[in-house]
Each structure stands twice: as structure tokens, then as C-alpha cells.
Design a protein around this motif. Sequence first.
Motif, PDB file in Angstrom:
ATOM      1  N   SER A 107       0.958  -1.008   0.086  1.00  0.00           N
ATOM      2  CA  SER A 107      -0.070   0.076  -0.130  1.00  0.00           C
ATOM      3  C   SER A 107       0.752   1.104  -0.068  1.00  0.00           C
ATOM      4  CB  SER A 107      -0.923   0.096   1.210  1.00  0.00           C
ATOM      5  OG  SER A 107      -0.450   0.505   2.512  1.00  0.00           O
ATOM      6  N   LEU A 108       2.169   1.122   0.823  1.00  0.00           N
ATOM      7  CA  LEU A 108       2.986   2.301   0.614  1.00  0.00           C
ATOM      8  C   LEU A 108       3.638   2.420  -0.996  1.00  0.00           C
ATOM      9  CD1 LEU A 108       4.961   1.951   3.768  1.00  0.00           C
ATOM     10  CD2 LEU A 108       3.038   3.407   3.349  1.00  0.00           C
ATOM     11  N   ALA A 109       3.840   1.287  -1.580  1.00  0.00           N
ATOM     12  CA  ALA A 109       4.465   1.523  -2.852  1.00  0.00           C
ATOM     13  C   ALA A 109       3.173   1.832  -3.570  1.00  0.00           C
ATOM     14  CB  ALA A 109       4.562   0.167  -3.547  1.00  0.00           C
ATOM     15  N   ALA A 110       1.724   1.638  -3.402  1.00  0.00           N
ATOM     16  CA  ALA A 110       0.576   2.397  -4.136  1.00  0.00           C
ATOM     17  C   ALA A 110       0.729   3.638  -3.971  1.00  0.00           C
ATOM     18  CB  ALA A 110      -0.604   1.587  -3.923  1.00  0.00           C
ATOM     19  N   LEU A 111       1.061   4.182  -2.803  1.00  0.00           N
ATOM     20  CA  LEU A 111       0.994   5.676  -2.320  1.00  0.00           C
ATOM     21  C   LEU A 111       2.046   6.341  -3.033  1.00  0.00           C
ATOM     22  CD1 LEU A 111       0.221   7.995  -0.630  1.00  0.00           C
ATOM     23  CD2 LEU A 111       1.401   7.033   1.290  1.00  0.00           C
ATOM     24  N   ARG A 112       3.134   5.876  -3.135  1.00  0.00           N
ATOM     25  CA  ARG A 112       4.156   6.457  -3.923  1.00  0.00           C
ATOM     26  C   ARG A 112       3.914   6.711  -5.436  1.00  0.00           C
ATOM     27  NH1 ARG A 112       7.449   2.502  -0.794  1.00  0.00           N
ATOM     28  NH2 ARG A 112       8.136   3.743   1.026  1.00  0.00           N
ATOM     29  N   TRP A 113       3.437   5.630  -5.848  1.00  0.00           N
ATOM     30  CA  TRP A 113       2.788   5.501  -7.397  1.00  0.00           C
ATOM     31  C   TRP A 113       1.846   6.733  -7.590  1.00  0.00           C
ATOM     32  CZ3 TRP A 113      -0.661   5.038 -11.011  1.00  0.00           C
ATOM     33  CH2 TRP A 113      -0.237   4.675 -12.371  1.00  0.00           C
ATOM     34  N   ALA A 114       0.983   6.637  -6.772  1.00  0.00           N
ATOM     35  CA  ALA A 114      -0.101   7.701  -6.798  1.00  0.00           C
ATOM     36  C   ALA A 114       0.349   9.143  -6.690  1.00  0.00           C
ATOM     37  CB  ALA A 114      -1.161   7.258  -6.051  1.00  0.00           C
ATOM     38  N   ALA A 115       1.144   9.160  -5.881  1.00  0.00           N
ATOM     39  CA  ALA A 115       1.710  10.542  -5.680  1.00  0.00           C
ATOM     40  C   ALA A 115       2.452  11.171  -6.819  1.00  0.00           C
ATOM     41  CB  ALA A 115       2.843  10.643  -4.502  1.00  0.00           C
ATOM     42  N   HIS A 116       3.167  10.405  -7.720  1.00  0.00           N
ATOM     43  CA  HIS A 116       3.668  10.674  -9.185  1.00  0.00           C
ATOM     44  C   HIS A 116       2.583  10.924  -9.898  1.00  0.00           C
ATOM     45  CE1 HIS A 116       8.062  10.219  -8.298  1.00  0.00           C
ATOM     46  NE2 HIS A 116       7.579   9.426  -7.556  1.00  0.00           N
TER      47      HIS A 116
ATOM     48  N   GLU B 148     -15.015   6.909  -2.803  1.00  0.00           N
ATOM     49  CA  GLU B 148     -14.223   8.108  -3.235  1.00  0.00           C
ATOM     50  C   GLU B 148     -13.835   8.222  -4.689  1.00  0.00           C
ATOM     51  OE1 GLU B 148     -12.906  10.383  -1.301  1.00  0.00           O
ATOM     52  OE2 GLU B 148     -14.000   9.850   0.632  1.00  0.00           O
ATOM     53  N   GLY B 149     -13.767   6.724  -5.269  1.00  0.00           N
ATOM     54  CA  GLY B 149     -13.546   6.651  -6.761  1.00  0.00           C
ATOM     55  C   GLY B 149     -14.451   7.542  -7.567  1.00  0.00           C
ATOM     56  N   ARG B 150     -15.864   7.788  -7.001  1.00  0.00           N
ATOM     57  CA  ARG B 150     -16.840   8.421  -8.048  1.00  0.00           C
ATOM     58  C   ARG B 150     -16.472   9.904  -8.071  1.00  0.00           C
ATOM     59  NH1 ARG B 150     -20.968   6.803  -3.474  1.00  0.00           N
ATOM     60  NH2 ARG B 150     -21.166   4.322  -4.206  1.00  0.00           N
ATOM     61  N   GLU B 151     -15.553  10.628  -7.340  1.00  0.00           N
ATOM     62  CA  GLU B 151     -15.224  12.108  -7.608  1.00  0.00           C
ATOM     63  C   GLU B 151     -13.720  12.096  -7.855  1.00  0.00           C
ATOM     64  OE1 GLU B 151     -17.422  14.315  -7.628  1.00  0.00           O
ATOM     65  OE2 GLU B 151     -19.052  12.659  -6.790  1.00  0.00           O
ATOM     66  N   ALA B 152     -12.838  10.789  -8.279  1.00  0.00           N
ATOM     67  CA  ALA B 152     -11.659  11.054  -8.496  1.00  0.00           C
ATOM     68  C   ALA B 152     -11.703  10.488 -10.288  1.00  0.00           C
ATOM     69  CB  ALA B 152     -10.914   9.587  -7.905  1.00  0.00           C
ATOM     70  N   GLN B 153     -10.161  10.800 -10.789  1.00  0.00           N
ATOM     71  CA  GLN B 153      -9.958  10.488 -12.149  1.00  0.00           C
ATOM     72  C   GLN B 153      -8.976   9.120 -12.061  1.00  0.00           C
ATOM     73  OE1 GLN B 153      -6.508  12.750 -14.105  1.00  0.00           O
ATOM     74  NE2 GLN B 153      -6.965  14.309 -12.516  1.00  0.00           N
ATOM     75  N   LEU B 154      -8.449   8.934 -10.964  1.00  0.00           N
ATOM     76  CA  LEU B 154      -7.693   7.753 -11.003  1.00  0.00           C
ATOM     77  C   LEU B 154      -7.640   7.075  -9.520  1.00  0.00           C
ATOM     78  CD1 LEU B 154      -5.909   5.784 -12.384  1.00  0.00           C
ATOM     79  CD2 LEU B 154      -3.902   7.186 -11.774  1.00  0.00           C
ATOM     80  N   LEU B 155      -8.015   5.779  -9.426  1.00  0.00           N
ATOM     81  CA  LEU B 155      -8.061   5.069  -8.011  1.00  0.00           C
ATOM     82  C   LEU B 155      -6.837   4.165  -8.147  1.00  0.00           C
ATOM     83  CD1 LEU B 155      -9.265   4.380  -5.382  1.00  0.00           C
ATOM     84  CD2 LEU B 155     -10.773   2.542  -6.583  1.00  0.00           C
ATOM     85  N   VAL B 156      -5.999   4.357  -6.931  1.00  0.00           N
ATOM     86  CA  VAL B 156      -4.847   3.565  -6.984  1.00  0.00           C
ATOM     87  C   VAL B 156      -4.868   2.557  -5.831  1.00  0.00           C
ATOM     88  CG1 VAL B 156      -2.167   3.574  -7.006  1.00  0.00           C
ATOM     89  CG2 VAL B 156      -3.558   5.228  -8.090  1.00  0.00           C
TER      90      VAL B 156
END
Length: 319
Positions: A180-189, A262-270
Amino acid sequence: MSGSVRILVGVDGSAGSEAALRWALREAARWSAATDGTGRGAAPMVTALLAWTADGLPHGVLRAATQANPDGLVRAATEMLERSIGRVGEPSGPVTLQRAVVREDPVTALTAAAANADMVVVGERGHGPLHRLTPGSISQGIVHHAPVPVVVVRPATDGETPETDDRRPVVVGVDGSDLSLAALRWAAHAAAVRGVPLRVVHAWGGYDPMYSEVLVGAQGLLVRQAEDVLDQAVKLGLDAAPRLIVESVVSPDSAMRALLREGREAQLLVVGSRGHGGFTRLLLGSVSHQCVLHADCDVAVVRSGELPVRAEEPAVTLA
């Protein structure tokens, strides 16, 4: 930061795969623009791969199959790929577009080619030998087996055109696990190259209702623990984050319910491919599987902490 991201896209002539190709070209252009042309290495590269077999051929290739001419089949597959690229359009910025036609089933071909990519992008569903079994089974196969992050792109609804300046946030689920931390870093980029906020979600609900009385009595403690998990995840996961605004969400819902909301208001869910704690049962095929199937936005499933770029020193603003 390097702009030389390598994106592999599965194309089969379907509208869904063309939406995936369109997404990949825009994403590569974002990575390039984020470096102001000063990134190290080559220009971002998008590889459009069309895989075909004698069983379950895409419609355009199937018409040529009756000729029993291998060269004709390859030409038909190549022509189908070119038609898809023609409908999507060539990249306009400093993005290199490569073509690949492979005689192999799509999951095997894309998984093998993913070894030389930073991410794989597929449509929600498409043609191919698997499409008759389960809706989205090819995309699910890639999500299960690709060694790099996989983005599943939702097709545009009738009359909908892709937003050129989408300001919706990127949403990521965290539970403190390494993935999940890897997903967080990827999402940050992903948020950084878009210039949008990053919304970090930790859900602590989903407990068995038979323990509801215990849950009510311990709710304050659970909330504090959830907040600690989220704060620690942000601290660890964004230790090398680019400049972006981070919004934190602690939810009493189950992980799946919180992320889909949360994905309903997002452009990308990670999401990570698996996790623990609030994301217990996030074994690919549960929470991440449900997000791929049911989220309203595009979904990225991250398997490792590898990033194709190195960000600048962090300048994170908590909202």
C-alpha cells in the motif's frame, strides 16, 4: 525527474482498448511535460501491442483467417492495429509510439512484454479469446500476472469526451502494508504529473457485525489507530514525494466501500495488489478485484515499489 516512462498498451480494435491507448498517450505526454523537456534519457515511449491467436480472433483478423494465409493474418492484424491508432491519433508531443503485433494470447503476450515496461494499460473489456468467458477477463488476467503496475481504463460513455484539464484528485488506499505504501508513492507521482491533489484513504471498518457492541465501545480507539496508520503511511510513503497537496480521509466503512465511494469523484483510483489491516482480504481478487470491476474511474493496481522516476525533495501540503 525523468520523462522517459515506458507504457505498454493492449490494443485489439475494441473501443475499450482504444480508450486505453488514448489514456496512455496522454499519460506519456504528462510525464514529458512535467520535466519541461529536461528529463534524462529518451522521450516517453508508448508501445501499442495487438496479440492474436487462431482461436477467438479479433473480428478484422477473423475475416482473413478463411484464406489460411499466415502472412495475410499478420497483415490483417497489423491493419487492425493501424486503424485503431488512426482513430486515436498519433502522439502530438515528444512521445514515441511503437507498434507490435504478436501471435499469442493477449494475457501471455502483454505479461511477457511488461518486463520491459513501467506500466501496462488495458481497456476494461475488449475482443479476444477470453472476452466470452467473463467480462473484463483479459484485463483481470493482466492485473493478476503483470510484474508492473496495471491501469484499467474505463471507456467513455456515449457523447462523453475525455477531459483535457481534469482537476479531480487521484485517490489511493493505504493500510500501512509495504504494497500500500508502494501504491501511495505511485499515486503521488500520478497526482504530481497531473497537478491535482492526492487523496489518501484509510478504512478501518468492515468488522463482523456479531461484534458490533465491542466495536462501539472501542470506536474511539479504532479511530485513533486508523489516524496513526494514515499519518505513518503518509510519512513513510511520501518521503520522496513531488510537490503536491495531500488530503487525508479516515473512513469507518470497509475498504471496498470507502474506495468505491471516493472513486466516484476521482480521475484515478490506485490500490496495492494486496494488503492487511483495514484492507484485509485485499488478495488480488477481493478489494482490488472489486475496484477494478466496479469503480467509476480508471483504476491502477500496483505490485511493487519500483518507480520509473525520481522525484524532487518533498514539499507536501496536508489538507
